[in-house]
Design a protein around this motif. Structure first.
Motif, PDB file in Angstrom:
ATOM      1  N   VAL A  74       0.842  -1.207   0.000  1.00 57.55           N
ATOM      2  CA  VAL A  74       0.000   0.000   0.000  1.00 57.55           C
ATOM      3  C   VAL A  74       0.870   1.248   0.000  1.00 57.55           C
ATOM      4  N   LEU A  75       1.914   1.250   0.810  1.00 56.18           N
ATOM      5  CA  LEU A  75       2.818   2.398   0.867  1.00 56.18           C
ATOM      6  C   LEU A  75       3.500   2.611  -0.482  1.00 56.18           C
ATOM      7  N   GLY A  76       3.942   1.550  -1.110  1.00 55.08           N
ATOM      8  CA  GLY A  76       4.574   1.650  -2.420  1.00 55.08           C
ATOM      9  C   GLY A  76       3.636   2.209  -3.472  1.00 55.08           C
ATOM     10  N   PHE A  77       2.383   1.739  -3.489  1.00 57.32           N
ATOM     11  CA  PHE A  77       1.417   2.254  -4.465  1.00 57.32           C
ATOM     12  C   PHE A  77       1.080   3.719  -4.195  1.00 57.32           C
ATOM     13  N   SER A  78       0.990   4.096  -2.928  1.00 63.68           N
ATOM     14  CA  SER A  78       0.635   5.489  -2.627  1.00 63.68           C
ATOM     15  C   SER A  78       1.754   6.437  -3.039  1.00 63.68           C
ATOM     16  N   LEU A  79       3.003   6.029  -2.908  1.00 60.76           N
ATOM     17  CA  LEU A  79       4.111   6.890  -3.303  1.00 60.76           C
ATOM     18  C   LEU A  79       4.243   6.996  -4.821  1.00 60.76           C
ATOM     19  N   THR A  80       3.971   5.922  -5.535  1.00 61.30           N
ATOM     20  CA  THR A  80       4.087   5.993  -6.984  1.00 61.30           C
ATOM     21  C   THR A  80       2.978   6.832  -7.589  1.00 61.30           C
ATOM     22  N   SER A  81       1.870   6.971  -6.902  1.00 59.46           N
ATOM     23  CA  SER A  81       0.795   7.785  -7.459  1.00 59.46           C
ATOM     24  C   SER A  81       1.141   9.272  -7.425  1.00 59.46           C
ATOM     25  N   CYS A  82       2.111   9.662  -6.605  1.00 58.69           N
ATOM     26  CA  CYS A  82       2.505  11.065  -6.505  1.00 58.69           C
ATOM     27  C   CYS A  82       3.464  11.491  -7.606  1.00 58.69           C
ATOM     28  N   ASN A  83       4.059  10.530  -8.307  1.00 59.57           N
ATOM     29  CA  ASN A  83       5.064  10.882  -9.309  1.00 59.57           C
ATOM     30  C   ASN A  83       4.536  11.796 -10.395  1.00 59.57           C
ATOM     31  N   GLY A  84       3.299  11.656 -10.800  1.00 66.76           N
ATOM     32  CA  GLY A  84       2.754  12.462 -11.884  1.00 66.76           C
ATOM     33  C   GLY A  84       2.133  13.767 -11.425  1.00 66.76           C
ATOM     34  N   ASP A  85       2.049  13.990 -10.114  1.00 65.73           N
ATOM     35  CA  ASP A  85       1.429  15.219  -9.615  1.00 65.73           C
ATOM     36  C   ASP A  85       2.341  16.406  -9.877  1.00 65.73           C
ATOM     37  N   ARG A  86       1.757  17.484 -10.361  1.00 64.69           N
ATOM     38  CA  ARG A  86       2.494  18.719 -10.605  1.00 64.69           C
ATOM     39  C   ARG A  86       1.710  19.867 -10.002  1.00 64.69           C
ATOM     40  N   TYR A  87       2.434  20.857  -9.532  1.00 66.60           N
ATOM     41  CA  TYR A  87       1.781  22.051  -9.002  1.00 66.60           C
ATOM     42  C   TYR A  87       1.369  22.920 -10.178  1.00 66.60           C
ATOM     43  N   GLU A  88       0.107  23.177 -10.284  1.00 64.61           N
ATOM     44  CA  GLU A  88      -0.420  24.073 -11.307  1.00 64.61           C
ATOM     45  C   GLU A  88      -0.938  25.323 -10.613  1.00 64.61           C
ATOM     46  N   PRO A  89      -0.237  26.448 -10.726  1.00 62.99           N
ATOM     47  CA  PRO A  89      -0.673  27.657 -10.030  1.00 62.99           C
ATOM     48  C   PRO A  89      -2.002  28.172 -10.582  1.00 62.99           C
ATOM     49  N   ILE A  90      -2.769  28.753  -9.683  1.00 60.56           N
ATOM     50  CA  ILE A  90      -4.013  29.406 -10.086  1.00 60.56           C
ATOM     51  C   ILE A  90      -3.626  30.783 -10.607  1.00 60.56           C
ATOM     52  N   PRO A  91      -3.940  31.092 -11.867  1.00 61.99           N
ATOM     53  CA  PRO A  91      -3.550  32.397 -12.419  1.00 61.99           C
ATOM     54  C   PRO A  91      -4.197  33.549 -11.640  1.00 61.99           C
ATOM     55  N   VAL A  92      -3.385  34.552 -11.314  1.00 61.70           N
ATOM     56  CA  VAL A  92      -3.904  35.699 -10.573  1.00 61.70           C
ATOM     57  C   VAL A  92      -4.535  36.704 -11.516  1.00 61.70           C
ATOM     58  N   LYS A  93      -5.457  37.486 -10.934  1.00 61.14           N
ATOM     59  CA  LYS A  93      -6.076  38.607 -11.641  1.00 61.14           C
ATOM     60  C   LYS A  93      -5.802  39.850 -10.801  1.00 61.14           C
ATOM     61  N   VAL A  94      -5.865  40.992 -11.432  1.00 61.34           N
ATOM     62  CA  VAL A  94      -5.645  42.252 -10.712  1.00 61.34           C
ATOM     63  C   VAL A  94      -6.637  42.389  -9.555  1.00 61.34           C
ATOM     64  N   SER A  95      -7.860  41.940  -9.749  1.00 62.62           N
ATOM     65  CA  SER A  95      -8.888  42.070  -8.698  1.00 62.62           C
ATOM     66  C   SER A  95      -8.616  41.175  -7.489  1.00 62.62           C
ATOM     67  N   ASP A  96      -7.719  40.186  -7.618  1.00 65.24           N
ATOM     68  CA  ASP A  96      -7.393  39.311  -6.488  1.00 65.24           C
ATOM     69  C   ASP A  96      -6.696  40.064  -5.356  1.00 65.24           C
ATOM     70  N   VAL A  97      -6.118  41.214  -5.654  1.00 64.59           N
ATOM     71  CA  VAL A  97      -5.430  42.008  -4.637  1.00 64.59           C
ATOM     72  C   VAL A  97      -6.421  42.488  -3.568  1.00 64.59           C
ATOM     73  N   ASN A  98      -7.656  42.769  -3.965  1.00 61.18           N
ATOM     74  CA  ASN A  98      -8.658  43.292  -3.032  1.00 61.18           C
ATOM     75  C   ASN A  98      -8.887  42.328  -1.872  1.00 61.18           C
ATOM     76  N   GLY A  99      -8.934  42.893  -0.656  1.00 59.27           N
ATOM     77  CA  GLY A  99      -9.222  42.078   0.526  1.00 59.27           C
ATOM     78  C   GLY A  99      -8.653  42.682   1.784  1.00 59.27           C
TER      79      GLY A  99
END
Length: 191
Positions: A17-42
């Motif tokens: 189980v540990l081996g399968f769970s680690l191999t499933s992470c190999n294809g994961d990539r961080y995909e940033p959420i694109p920012v917009k100018v309006s995201d600054v508000n808060g």
């Protein structure tokens, strides 16, 4: 014997189980959420680092960003007042009388999609403070400048920037000698 077989089976199953769970992470990539100018508000809670003449002070402050203005409901005045009023007791009394001072910092924003940030170019206004000392009131004009751009960072959705109190004028006369006061916000958290 049965206990040993069950334990061996559980160990093999756990390793699989540990081996399968680690191999499933190999294809994961961080995909940033694109920012917009309006995201600054808060609303933000920020770590403020104030420095003057090699002395540093840190505290948490709050500010709001909306459209093209960052608003500090309680701008940090301690270093400014203590520079003008050198007696610590009189400076603390003056700070208590001044209370909270609101300051609005104008900015222009520009989207930088390559780095997933919104660049902030500041247009600081002069900060006016009336400081009561020994029965009189000193009219202080603090020239604030922003020597670098600020950033709204898409990675952690925070604003980072800095200001400097470059010059202080008291009742129309330049305050001297004077050491620049720097206000740096290295990180802030959007509420």
């Amino acid at each position: 014997m049965k206990k040993q077989t069950v334990l061996n089976f559980l160990m093999i199953a756990m390793i699989a189980v540990l081996g399968f769970s680690l191999t499933s992470c190999n294809g994961d990539r961080y995909e940033p959420i694109p920012v917009k100018v309006s995201d600054v508000n808060g609303n933000y809670k920020a770590r403020l680092v104030t420095s003057q003449n090699g002395k540093f002070n840190e505290k948490l402050i709050d500010f709001t960003a909306k459209d093209t203005i960052i608003t500090f409901k309680d701008f940090p005045l301690r270093e400014i007042v203590k520079t003008i009023v050198t007696d610590p007791v009189k400076a603390d009394t003056a700070l208590a009388h001044i209370g909270k001072v609101e300051y609005k910092l104008n900015y222009k924003s520009k989207l930088n999609t390559d780095q997933n940030v919104v660049e902030l170019t500041f247009e600081p206004k002069t900060l006016e403070i009336q400081i009561p000392v020994d029965g009189t009131t000193k009219n202080a004009m603090v020239k604030l400048v922003a020597k670098q751009k600020g950033f709204f960072v898409g990675y952690d959705w925070s604003i980072r920037f800095g200001l400097e109190a470059e010059k202080i004028t008291i009742d129309g006369v330049d305050f001297a000698p004077y050491q620049t006061i720097k206000y740096d916000i290295p990180i802030s958290v959007k509420n």
